[in-house]
Structure formats: structure tokens, C-alpha cells
Design a protein around this motif. Structure first.
Motif, short mmCIF file in Angstrom:
data_model
loop_
_atom_site.label_atom_id
_atom_site.label_comp_id
_atom_site.label_asym_id
_atom_site.label_seq_id
_atom_site.Cartn_x
_atom_site.Cartn_y
_atom_site.Cartn_z
N ILE A 134 1.38 -4.16 -11.47
CA ILE A 134 0.71 -5.22 -12.24
C ILE A 134 0.08 -4.60 -13.49
CG2 ILE A 134 -1.21 -6.86 -12.17
CD1 ILE A 134 -0.51 -7.37 -9.20
N ALA A 135 -0.39 -3.37 -13.35
CA ALA A 135 -1.00 -2.67 -14.50
C ALA A 135 -0.01 -2.53 -15.66
CB ALA A 135 -1.51 -1.30 -14.07
N THR A 146 -7.64 -8.72 -7.29
CA THR A 146 -7.90 -9.02 -5.89
C THR A 146 -6.84 -9.98 -5.35
OG1 THR A 146 -9.62 -9.73 -4.34
CG2 THR A 146 -9.54 -10.90 -6.44
N TYR A 147 -7.02 -10.36 -4.08
CA TYR A 147 -6.04 -11.25 -3.43
C TYR A 147 -6.79 -12.22 -2.52
CZ TYR A 147 -2.12 -12.89 -0.66
OH TYR A 147 -1.22 -13.70 -0.03
N ALA A 163 2.37 -3.72 -2.61
CA ALA A 163 2.65 -4.92 -1.82
C ALA A 163 3.70 -4.64 -0.76
CB ALA A 163 3.10 -6.04 -2.74
N ALA A 217 -4.47 -12.50 -7.84
CA ALA A 217 -3.06 -12.76 -8.15
C ALA A 217 -2.31 -13.25 -6.90
CB ALA A 217 -2.41 -11.47 -8.66
N GLY A 223 -4.49 2.55 -12.62
CA GLY A 223 -3.67 1.97 -11.56
C GLY A 223 -2.22 1.71 -11.94
N ASP A 283 -7.78 11.07 -9.43
CA ASP A 283 -7.73 10.57 -8.06
C ASP A 283 -9.09 9.93 -7.79
OD1 ASP A 283 -7.92 10.17 -5.31
OD2 ASP A 283 -6.47 11.77 -4.92
N LEU A 284 -9.08 8.63 -7.55
CA LEU A 284 -10.33 7.87 -7.45
C LEU A 284 -11.12 8.16 -6.17
CD1 LEU A 284 -8.85 4.53 -8.76
CD2 LEU A 284 -10.59 5.88 -9.94
N SER A 285 -10.55 8.97 -5.28
CA SER A 285 -11.33 9.33 -4.08
C SER A 285 -12.36 10.40 -4.42
CB SER A 285 -10.41 9.81 -2.95
OG SER A 285 -9.73 10.97 -3.36
N LEU A 301 4.93 -1.67 -5.48
CA LEU A 301 4.87 -0.59 -4.50
C LEU A 301 3.80 -0.87 -3.43
CD1 LEU A 301 6.04 2.28 -3.99
CD2 LEU A 301 4.12 3.17 -5.33
N GLN A 342 -2.77 8.51 -10.72
CA GLN A 342 -3.33 9.11 -9.51
C GLN A 342 -3.05 10.60 -9.36
OE1 GLN A 342 -2.05 7.03 -6.01
NE2 GLN A 342 -3.19 8.33 -4.61
N PRO A 372 1.26 -13.28 -4.71
CA PRO A 372 2.08 -12.12 -4.37
C PRO A 372 3.14 -11.77 -5.42
CG PRO A 372 2.53 -13.95 -2.87
CD PRO A 372 1.39 -14.37 -3.73
N ILE A 373 3.24 -10.47 -5.70
CA ILE A 373 4.24 -9.95 -6.65
C ILE A 373 4.82 -8.70 -6.01
CG2 ILE A 373 4.55 -8.88 -8.93
CD1 ILE A 373 2.03 -10.41 -9.85
N PHE A 388 -5.43 0.56 -1.88
CA PHE A 388 -4.75 1.41 -0.90
C PHE A 388 -5.32 1.17 0.50
CE2 PHE A 388 -4.52 5.20 1.78
CZ PHE A 388 -3.14 5.36 1.81
#
Ligand SMILES: NC(=O)c1ccc[n+]([C@@H]2O[C@H](COP(=O)([O-])OP(=O)(O)OC[C@H]3O[C@@H](n4cnc5c(N)ncnc54)[C@H](O)[C@@H]3O)[C@@H](O)[C@H]2O)c1
Length: 257
Positions: free
Chosen positions: A18-19, A143-144, A195, A187, A11, A62-64, A193, A38, A189-190, A92
Motif C-alpha cells: 500500500i505504501a 488500519t483495518y 495480507a 483500508a 513500510g 527495523d522498527l523493533s 505481502l 526494514q 482488503p488488498i 506484523f
């Protein structure tokens, strides 16, 4: 704390991710860090970032795609022998899903894509990594609080985060007997891209900064350092948890003057 631990970070997109702060903290504390990205668009940045942070291996995923997730985990398992930790810092939602009232924008397709990339991808990664995890390995996702509280514009992303947090509990329940721990960091908010794609993010950031107990926004470094703790043996008794790094925002029912 994490000296010599082999940790895969999934990520990383740019220096604001954040990564990136998690990777910098892990590197600073002696971990061997590997990266997945990605697509080709991120390749140049990832290679530069890696060479400035220990020169770890990089791999496109690509995680899809289940095939690509398998390829990623097999690559690092072959190179490293075992995996001591995984950081999933991925989210995403199509932009039309995170703008406006939920009843006006939610679609079956938007719901499916958001849950696939923002929640299933964590489950898919952990599932593939289980045979290669070392004893006392640690897995982590981001997460959020929008998973717990209806947050303007966050919409289907909040549902996907609730699913992700449940996933943390389910994996931790069954993997605990193997010594594998699974946690998430919620986390505050930061500016990143991902966010910036949420409508009204700037006002969320301002409001959060002025209304948390700490009266400020948190930094990516604070998330990075908490991640290092959760990936280290210092947190050996913690699993299945959502750890809030949000200046205390989540404990308030209302603001105290
Ligand atoms: N920034 C914030 O305010 C905030 C707050 C709480 C939680 N989070 C969470 O932190 C995590 C990281 O986000 P960020 O804010 O650093 O933004 P970011 O845009 O830097 O990171 C999101 C990452 O997801 C990756 N990604 C998206 N779709 C993918 C796919 N199909 N395959 C592989 N990778 C894919 C992107 O390439 C990117 O690296 C996300 O889970 C996000 O929801 C962010």
C-alpha cells in the motif's frame, strides 16, 4: 496539494505494498518523498522504486529498535530540516497468531510482538518526530476494520489495530495545539505481502468485493489518493479520525439485495 512537502514513508516492501501506491500518488502531486525499509532484503527494490518516483532519500530502519527509529527520524530531520508528514504503513504478526480460532493460537509472545510492531512502532515514530515536525504537519497510519469487528483469523492483529486507532486519537488530542494532525486510513482488503499471511485472505477478499455497497474491492491507488488528501492542507480540519477507504463495507449491518 502536497507540492514541495517533505514526507517520510515507512513500510514499503515491494510494488504491491500500500505504501507504494501512497508514494506514487504523493510523487504525482509534487511531494518530496523519502523512504525507510526494514532490512537489506528490500534495499535493491527501494532504491529502484525511489529512483522511478522522484529519487528521494532511503534509510534502513527495523522498527523493533528504539535506536533505529531515532536514527531514522534524525537522518531525515538533518537532511530536510523539517518533516511535513509521516506515513506509517506497517504491520506484523507471527503467522501462527493469524490462523485459526484465537483461543487456540494466542500467546503472550505473539501478542507482544504484534502490538510492538503493528501499534507501538507508530507511537515511537511520532514521539521522535514531534520536535522536527513543521507547522501543519500530518501523520498517517494504516488500519483495518478488524479492530472493530471480530474477523476470522485476524485475531491479535485486530487488537493491535484497535490500539493503533486509539493511539491516533491520543496523539491528535495533544499535538493539535501545535497544528500537527494525526489520522488513519482503514483500508478494505488488498492483496499484499502482509495480507497474504492472514489465513483465508482470498475468501475475505472475494466476500468483501461482492458484499460492499460499491460491490467491488478498492484499489491501492484509491488508498494512495486518500493518503495524499490527508497529508495535504486540503484536509486541514481533519484530525484524530479513522477514514474508511473500503467501498463502504463498514456502514453495513447486513447486506441489502
Ligand atoms: N493489505 C490489506 O488488505 C490491508 C488492509 C487494511 C490495512 N492494511 C495495513 O496496511 C499496512 C501496510 O501493509 P500492506 O498490506 O501494504 O503489506 P506490506 O507487506 O507490503 O507492508 C507491510 C510493511 O511492514 C513492514 N514491517 C514489518 N515489520 C517491520 C519491522 N520490524 N520494521 C520495519 N518495517 C516492518 C514490512 O517491511 C512491510 O514494508 C499494514 O499496517 C496493514 O495492516 C492492509
Amino acid at each position: 496539494m502536497v507540492n514541495g512537502k517533505k514526507i517520510l514513508i515507512v513500510g514499503l516492501a515491494n510494488k504491491y505494498s500500500i505504501a507504494a501506491a501512497i508514494a506514487a500518488s504523493l510523487h504525482e502531486h509534487g511531494a518530496i518523498v523519502g523512504y525507510s525499509y526494514q532490512n537489506e532484503r528490500f534495499e535493491k527494490f527501494i532504491n529502484e522504486f525511489s529512483s522511478n518516483n522522484g529519487g528521494g532519500l532511503t534509510f534502513k530502519c527495523d522498527l523493533s529498535s528504539d535506536k533505529e527509529i531515532k536514527g531514522l527520524v534524525n537522518f531525515f530531520a538533518e537532511e530536510w530540516g523539517e518533516i511535513d508528514g509521516i506515513v506509517h504503513s506497517v504491520g506484523f504478526a507471527p503467522s501462527d497468531q493469524i490462523a485459526g480460532n484465537i483461543e487456540d493460537c494466542i500467546t503472550r509472545e505473539g501478542f507482544a510482538i504484534t502490538h510492538d510492531i503493528s501499534s507501538y512502532s507508530f507511537a515511537g515514530l511520532i514521539k521522535e518526530a514531534v520536535p522536527f515536525f513543521s507547522e501543519n504537519a500530518s501523520a498517517l497510519t494504516l488500519t483495518y476494520v478488524g479492530s472493530q469487528e471480530a474477523t476470522p483469523n485476524y485475531n491479535v492483529m485486530g487488537m493491535a489495530k484497535a490500539s493503533l486507532e486509539a493511539s491516533v486519537r491520543y496523539f491528535s488530542a495533544t499535538l493539535g495545539s501545535k497544528g500537527i494532525r494525526v489520522n488513519s486510513i482503514s483500508a478494505g482488503p488488498i492483496k499484499t505481502l502482509a495480507a497474504s499471511g492472514i489465513k483465508g485472505f482470498k475468501s475475505m477478499l472475494n466476500k468483501h468485493g461482492s458484499e460492499t455497497p460499491l460491490r467491488r474491492n478498492i484499489t491501492a491507488k484509491e488508498v494512495g489518493d486518500t493518503a495524499t488528501f490527508l497529508l495535504s492542507d486540503m484536509s486541514s480540519g481533519i484530525t484524530g479520525q479513522t477514514i474508511y477507504v473500503d467501498g463502504g463495507y463498514n456502514i453495513q449491518a447486513m447486506k441489502f439485495d
